[in-house]
Design a protein around this motif. Structure first.
Motif, short mmCIF file in Angstrom:
data_model
loop_
_atom_site.label_atom_id
_atom_site.label_comp_id
_atom_site.label_asym_id
_atom_site.label_seq_id
_atom_site.Cartn_x
_atom_site.Cartn_y
_atom_site.Cartn_z
N SER A 3 0.84 -1.19 0.00
CA SER A 3 0.00 0.00 0.00
C SER A 3 0.87 1.23 0.00
CB SER A 3 -0.90 0.01 1.25
OG SER A 3 -0.10 0.14 2.41
N ILE A 4 0.24 2.37 -0.29
CA ILE A 4 0.98 3.62 -0.37
C ILE A 4 1.56 3.99 0.98
CG2 ILE A 4 -1.03 5.07 0.06
CD1 ILE A 4 1.86 5.78 -2.34
N THR A 7 4.70 1.97 1.49
CA THR A 7 5.73 2.43 0.59
C THR A 7 6.39 3.69 1.12
OG1 THR A 7 4.53 1.51 -1.27
CG2 THR A 7 6.21 3.16 -1.77
N GLN A 92 7.35 8.96 -5.81
CA GLN A 92 6.89 9.02 -4.42
C GLN A 92 7.30 10.33 -3.77
OE1 GLN A 92 4.96 7.02 -2.86
NE2 GLN A 92 5.07 5.01 -3.81
N TRP A 175 0.42 3.57 -11.54
CA TRP A 175 0.64 4.00 -10.15
C TRP A 175 -0.53 4.83 -9.65
CZ3 TRP A 175 1.38 8.71 -7.60
CH2 TRP A 175 1.93 8.63 -6.32
N TRP A 178 -3.49 2.51 -9.21
CA TRP A 178 -3.27 1.64 -8.04
C TRP A 178 -3.53 2.41 -6.75
CZ3 TRP A 178 -2.14 -3.49 -8.39
CH2 TRP A 178 -1.78 -4.14 -7.21
N ARG A 179 -3.06 3.63 -6.67
CA ARG A 179 -3.23 4.41 -5.44
C ARG A 179 -4.69 4.76 -5.21
NH1 ARG A 179 -0.18 10.09 -4.35
NH2 ARG A 179 -1.56 10.71 -6.05
N SER A 180 -5.43 4.94 -6.29
CA SER A 180 -6.84 5.30 -6.14
C SER A 180 -7.71 4.12 -5.71
CB SER A 180 -7.37 5.87 -7.45
OG SER A 180 -7.39 4.88 -8.46
N GLN A 182 -6.72 1.68 -3.35
CA GLN A 182 -6.06 1.02 -2.24
C GLN A 182 -7.04 0.30 -1.31
OE1 GLN A 182 -2.77 0.49 -1.45
NE2 GLN A 182 -2.52 1.15 -3.57
#
Length: 413
Positions: A3-4, A7, A92, A175, A178-180, A182
């Motif tokens: 997960s963000i 990370t 990031q 990316w 993916w982050r949206s 989670q």
């Protein structure tokens, strides 16, 4: 892939307690770029150079063939793996908009503005080589030039910048997606699966598993000249299947490694094994392909598939072993290494016309090939390092390539 939150936690740990890793990886990236200078400098001494290079020296070397072959196996996969790692780290740190601005300044701008100047210098070097070869006279008929169409565009050695831009687009898009997502159950499951897959990369068989897709891509490449490995998109805006798979996989692996840096621990423990396997597999590939360049396409049979698999496995073993070696022994800040790492980008961008011109100047002499190679490498590195220090490092050009630098602080350090 985690997960963000996880990370960012790992990124914080990297920048606070494990910054030595960055020194090792920066040095490896510079190593990969500088090997490109040696690679191109050696090409005029390879048997049959008149068929694939601008300059063909009358002094040939049986030693440089295996050296060229071995460097060519791993140099670009290693570079793209490190590029993926640093790209994820930059994303990031800077966010999407900051990352796009940064890569536009450091990658797209040098490609768009530097290519016309560098290509013009390459043309001048080609003319010089033709003039020297013909004894001070230019040939009446020049060979046909590129058509400057998408399928005939001479990117030359700057193709790696173009390939990076193509790889950034899907990476950033995935990316963001993916982050949206989670909180999605599917994404959480994929995170766990990704962690297990990345953990498997510390195993003994990981390079062979990663070699399978690359081997298939090479096997199904029409008219593949296997001595020269993965065909690079240096003469076209359309990267071939093998380039997408080989360099794309390397970039993607580096991208994922930023979130799963525990994988490095396994590579550090087994770097001797990986390098031993890399040298062994490369040596066997040389036995199959020949010690000197062969321009004949590989027959489309099982031997082609076997060679492609061994070649790709050697590349991955080199990537794992060299990364582990660098993280073991290049852990401390060293001013000289830091300086070379900063200068390597400029050196690689500018080296090719200088290499070609110097090759042309020494090509008709009776010097030993080793002395000639030393002259070519020495003059190219000297000119690029001097120009970097006085014209780039503390100027706006250096800010474009490597970011702003405080001159007084840097000199004191």
């Amino acid at each position: 892939m985690h997960s963000i939150t996880h990370t960012r936690t790992q990124h914080t740990a990297l920048t606070t307690s494990s910054t030595d890793r960055l020194h090792g990886l920066d040095a490896l990236r510079a190593f990969a770029l500088l090997l490109g200078v040696l690679l191109h400098a050696s090409m005029s001494f390879l048997p049959g150079a008149q068929f694939f290079w601008v300059v063909s020296d009358h002094e040939k070397s049986a030693v440089l063939g295996p050296v060229f072959f071995m460097i060519h196996v791993f140099r670009m996969p290693l570079f793209f793996m490190l590029a993926g790692f640093f790209a994820h780290m930059g994303l990031q740190k800077k966010g999407v908009s900051g990352f796009i601005k940064d890569r536009g300044r450091r990658i797209a701008l040098p490609l768009l503005t530097g290519w016309p100047l560098i290509f013009s210098a390459i043309i001048a070097a080609v003319v010089l080589a033709a003039w020297i070869k013909s004894g001070g006279n230019l040939p009446r008929q020049s060979p046909p030039g590129p058509r400057f169409t998408p399928d005939s565009f001479p990117l030359a050695h700057l193709w790696f910048l173009y390939m990076l831009l193509l790889l950034y687009i899907p990476s950033v898009a995935l990316w963001v997606l993916w982050r949206s997502q989670q909180t999605s159950g599917m994404v959480r499951w994929l995170n766990k699966a990704g962690t297990l897959i990345m953990a498997s990369l510390t195993g003994w068989a990981a390079p062979f598993l990663l070699a399978l897709p690359v081997a298939l891509a090479l096997f199904y490449t029409p008219y593949w000249i296997n001595w020269f490995g993965v065909p690079t998109p240096d003469q076209s805006l359309y990267p071939g299947r093998a380039a997408w798979v080989s360099f794309g996989m390397a970039f993607g692996l580096g991208w994922l490694l930023w979130s799963e840096q525990s994988v490095f621990n396994g590579w550090k423990k087994r770097w001797t094994w990986h390098l031993l396997m890399a040298f062994s597999l490369t040596s066997y590939c040389l036995l199959l392909a020949g010690m000197v360049p062969r321009l004949m396409p590989a027959p489309h049979d099982l031997n082609k598939l076997l060679y492609a698999f061994l070649y790709a496995a050697a590349a991955w073993h080199f990537c794992f072993g060299l990364t582990g070696l660098g993280l073991c022994y290049l852990t401390q800040y060293k001013p000289v290494l830091r300086y070379i790492a900063d200068a390597s980008y400029w050196i690689y961008l500018m080296h090719l016309p200088l290499v070609m011109a110097t090759q042309a100047c020494v090509s008709r002499s009776d010097w030993h090939w080793l002395f000639k190679l030393t002259v070519i490498m020495g003059s190219t590195l000297l000119l690029t390092l001097l120009s970097y220090h006085w014209l780039v490092r503390y100027t706006w050009l250096g800010a474009v390539l490597n970011g702003k630098r405080a001159q007084r602080t840097d000199r004191a350090r």
